[in-house]
Design a protein around this motif. Structure first.
Motif, short mmCIF file in Angstrom:
data_model
loop_
_atom_site.label_atom_id
_atom_site.label_comp_id
_atom_site.label_asym_id
_atom_site.label_seq_id
_atom_site.Cartn_x
_atom_site.Cartn_y
_atom_site.Cartn_z
N ILE A 51 0.85 -1.19 0.00
CA ILE A 51 0.00 0.00 0.00
C ILE A 51 0.88 1.24 0.00
O ILE A 51 1.73 1.41 0.88
CB ILE A 51 -0.94 0.02 1.22
CG1 ILE A 51 -1.94 -1.13 1.12
CG2 ILE A 51 -1.69 1.34 1.30
CD1 ILE A 51 -2.91 -1.20 2.28
N THR A 102 1.80 4.91 0.74
CA THR A 102 1.38 5.90 1.73
C THR A 102 1.93 7.26 1.35
O THR A 102 2.92 7.38 0.63
CB THR A 102 1.87 5.52 3.13
OG1 THR A 102 3.30 5.43 3.12
CG2 THR A 102 1.28 4.18 3.57
N CYS A 135 -3.61 5.24 7.63
CA CYS A 135 -2.85 3.99 7.71
C CYS A 135 -2.73 3.46 9.13
O CYS A 135 -2.59 2.26 9.35
CB CYS A 135 -1.44 4.19 7.14
SG CYS A 135 -1.41 4.43 5.36
N LYS A 163 -3.38 6.17 3.04
CA LYS A 163 -3.28 5.06 2.10
C LYS A 163 -3.25 5.55 0.66
O LYS A 163 -2.80 4.85 -0.24
CB LYS A 163 -4.45 4.10 2.29
CG LYS A 163 -4.47 3.40 3.64
CD LYS A 163 -5.72 2.55 3.77
CE LYS A 163 -5.80 1.91 5.16
NZ LYS A 163 -7.06 1.15 5.34
#
Length: 312
Positions: free
Chosen positions: A4, A6, A192, A173
């Motif tokens: 993911i 960030t 997150c 995210k």
């Protein structure tokens, strides 16, 4: 998860709203549809407000709260639809970080005001049906204003709690929101971290603005139904039920769409289903409220007829 991507908060200046299709042929249709819904909502609620102001028969606690509910619905739909129409026309999907937080705050304020006012109106119907002789004493003007101020304060408090949570975010995210507005649940899902403080505040707010209002409404209507069933005449039962019909319809519509929106934001991974749930909650519900009250409420219909005759 490591895959993911960030973003540091200091590098985020805007979000991207991915609410509707990019198909150019659908843009004029969507724009015209939402403009029609917006104008219908504003006109319908303004008619109810005008009828309540001009008709002395409606200067009662019930219609005092309905007046504020109609005003809140106008503000609620104005928070999202005008910008959505502009975005469709300009093919823009960008909203700044500050504008997104502002829109989220206004959505929470007016959404919670709807929630609180519907709860107060349930209590008003409980007093009117279960304690009719004491109704003028209990639902006095001072209490009505106090309940309205309390609703405003709690709505603002909820909004500031959400802002406080979002302002603590340091990693996101992503910058894409799969909706046409900065819907609070989806903004919170971009974080997150899984901080204890954020979870506690989220559960606290859910309890205060979810469990408590629903409990008050259900308890009020349990008492109302119990009282109505003890009325000997069928005409008396019908008259008592008719004073609650519009409110029950609006409550079912409001909570049905709001619960559906939050469940879709938390559970569904389909952006289209999430967008449709948000449209029902933020656009369709405010439009239907004035129709429900004008079609199912005899006092409002009579007030609108008298207003029409005076204009003629």
């Amino acid at each position: 998860p490591s895959y993911i991507k960030t973003y540091n908060l200091t590098r985020i200046s805007q979000f991207h709203l991915l609410g509707f299709s990019e198909d150019s042929q659908l843009q004029p249709i969507l724009s015209g549809l939402f403009l029609s819904i917006y104008l219908t909502t504003v006109l319908g609620n303004l008619l109810i407000i005008l009828a309540i102001i001009t008709d002395s028969h409606l200067h009662t606690p019930m219609y005092f709260f309905l007046f504020n509910l109609s005003l809140t619905d106008i503000c609620f739909i104005t928070t999202t639809v005008p910008k959505m129409i502009v975005d469709i026309q300009t093919h823009s999907r960008v909203i700044s970080y500050v504008d997104c937080l502002t829109q989220m705050s206004l959505l929470i304020i007016f959404g919670c005001m709807d929630d609180m006012l519907l709860t107060v109106m349930a209590y008003d119907r409980f007093v009117a049906i279960c304690h009719p002789l004491n109704y003028p004493v209990i639902m006095n003007p001072h209490l009505c204003i106090l309940l309205l101020l309390a609703s405003c304060f709690l709505s603002f408090f909820d909004s500031q709690l959400h802002n406080l949570i979002v302002l603590q975010f340091t990693l996101f995210k992503g910058v894409e929101i799969s909706n046409f507005c900065c819907e609070p649940a989806q903004i919170l899902n971009l974080d997150c971290s899984n901080s204890f403080a954020k979870n506690i505040v989220t559960y606290f707010v859910s309890a205060i603005f979810g469990f408590f209002p629903i409990s008050v409404i259900l308890l009020s209507y349990c008492k109302i139904v119990s009282t109505i069933l003890r009325i000997p005449s069928s005409g008396g039962k019908y008259k008592a039920f008719s004073t609650c019909g519009s409110h029950v319809s609006v409550v079912c519509l409001f909570y049905g769409t709001s619960i559906g929106m939050y469940l879709s934001s938390a559970v569904l991974h389909s952006s289209r289903k999430s967008v449709m749930s948000s449209v029902m909650y933020t656009v369709v519900t405010p439009m239907l409220n004035p129709f429900i009250y004008s079609l199912r409420n005899r006092d409002i219909k009579n007030a609108l007829r008298r207003l029409h005759r005076r204009k003629i």
